[in-house]
Scaffold this active site. Structure first.
Site, short mmCIF file in Angstrom:
data_model
loop_
_atom_site.label_atom_id
_atom_site.label_comp_id
_atom_site.label_asym_id
_atom_site.label_seq_id
_atom_site.Cartn_x
_atom_site.Cartn_y
_atom_site.Cartn_z
N HIS A 78 0.56 -1.20 -0.55
CA HIS A 78 -0.21 0.04 -0.08
C HIS A 78 0.86 1.08 0.24
O HIS A 78 0.77 2.26 -0.07
CB HIS A 78 -0.71 -0.30 0.75
CG HIS A 78 -0.56 0.02 2.08
ND1 HIS A 78 0.24 -0.60 3.42
CD2 HIS A 78 -0.25 1.35 3.16
CE1 HIS A 78 0.96 -0.12 4.44
NE2 HIS A 78 0.28 0.91 4.40
N ASP A 128 -0.57 -7.67 1.30
CA ASP A 128 0.09 -6.56 1.29
C ASP A 128 1.64 -6.26 1.41
O ASP A 128 1.68 -5.75 3.03
CB ASP A 128 -0.60 -5.06 2.91
CG ASP A 128 -0.26 -3.89 3.12
OD1 ASP A 128 0.47 -3.75 1.58
OD2 ASP A 128 -0.78 -3.36 3.57
N SER A 224 4.42 2.50 7.67
CA SER A 224 3.89 1.64 7.33
C SER A 224 4.66 1.16 6.03
O SER A 224 5.88 1.71 6.38
CB SER A 224 3.14 2.17 6.27
OG SER A 224 1.53 2.25 6.58
#
Length: 305
Positions: A78, A128, A224
């Site tokens: 992502h 992901d 992230s």
């Protein structure tokens, strides 16, 4: 097995890089302070030598990542929702802050981005995980890769593991110790006080949770793609890639990570499909090599068996 057939088989295995299953570095995960329990404090220089920062030309730091090879960074899919244009991205290797001018750090261009094929580009999606291929391999003195787990490794709930926070508003990189959580317990916690989530399964089989019921310590925005590492058999092993969560360190909403063991076969296949020559340039393993290997195996296997 006859000696000559064994020799032929070994020769064939050498035709395809990674055929021995040794495409990952044999030396990895040597942190300066292995086993030190930390929580929310500044990381020390050299403590997490595999940690990198993914930058864009317009926003600066956007995601974390981990070096598992001289030319490959593991991160979250992502992170590339904005664009897959290679020219937008650089990887910062080394250093402890988000400064462009930090000593002992270097910026490396990106050669390719490989998003897991099953990722569907939606919030909280499975798959992901992504690769960033550096434009040129790093020198051994520039990093130490993190170790990766076996595909069948058992991750015990309550095991204390370590992540890092690299928020854009923070000057330095922080580290935090969080315990692994049971996936069913994590699912229940996310549904507490959220009737809108009734009937939805949030924690998929390729995800794992880490954090505290009371919150207070967690990964956050800007982290992230960063690694969640656990000390397994005296080695630092990356078990998770920071994926998603509700808020930052809020009660009942622990951090959710992509479960790395689930993707070990894909990781091995990806690395086996590339190799670097003596000049440091990368190339895809020619399909002709793979076809030749298959043909030769068909010819030799009857003699081996």
């Amino acid at each position: 097995m006859k000696t000559w057939t064994r020799c032929i088989l070994l020769l064939l295995l050498q035709l395809v890089p990674g055929a021995y299953g040794d495409v990952l570095p044999s030396v990895c995960c040597h942190s300066r302070d292995t086993g030190k329990i930390v929580g929310g404090q500044n990381a020390l220089e050299g403590q997490w030598p595999w940690q990198v920062s993914l930058w864009t030309t317009s926003e600066g730091h956007i995601c974390g990542g981990s070096l598992i090879h001289s030319g490959w960074v593991l991160t979250a899919a992502h992170c590339f929702l904005g664009s897959l244009n290679l020219r937008f991205y650089h990887v910062k290797v080394g250093g402890l802050t988000l400064s462009l001018l930090e000593p002992h750090s270097t910026f490396v261009a990106v050669r390719s981005i490989l998003v897991y094929p099953g990722y569907i580009w939606e919030e909280r999606s499975s798959g992901d995980i992504a690769w960033v291929q550096l434009d040129s391999p790093l020198k051994p003195s520039q990093f130490t890769p993190v170790c990766l787990p076996e595909a069948q490794v058992f991750l015990t709930p309550r095991t204390l593991c370590w992540g890092s926070t690299q928020e854009r508003l923070l000057v330095s990189i922080l580290e935090v110790a969080v315990p692994l959580l049971d996936s069913e317990e994590c699912e229940l916690m996310y549904h507490l006080g959220e009737p809108s989530l009734t009937g939805q399964q949030l924690i998929q089989s390729d995800m794992l949770c880490a954090g505290f019921v009371e919150g207070q310590k967690d990964s956050c925005q800007g982290n992230s793609g960063g690694p969640l590492v656990c000390a397994i058999n005296s080695s630092w092993v990356q078990v998770g890639v920071t994926s998603w969560g509700f808020g930052c360190a809020w009660p009942f909403w622990p951090g959710v990570y992509t479960r790395v063991p689930t993707y070990m076969n894909w990781i091995q296949r990806t690395l086996a499909g590339y190799h670097s020559d003596d000049s440091g340039s990368y190339s895809r393993v020619p399909e002709s090599h793979e076809i030749l290997l298959l043909v030769l195996l068909i010819l030799v296997l009857p003699g081996i068996l």
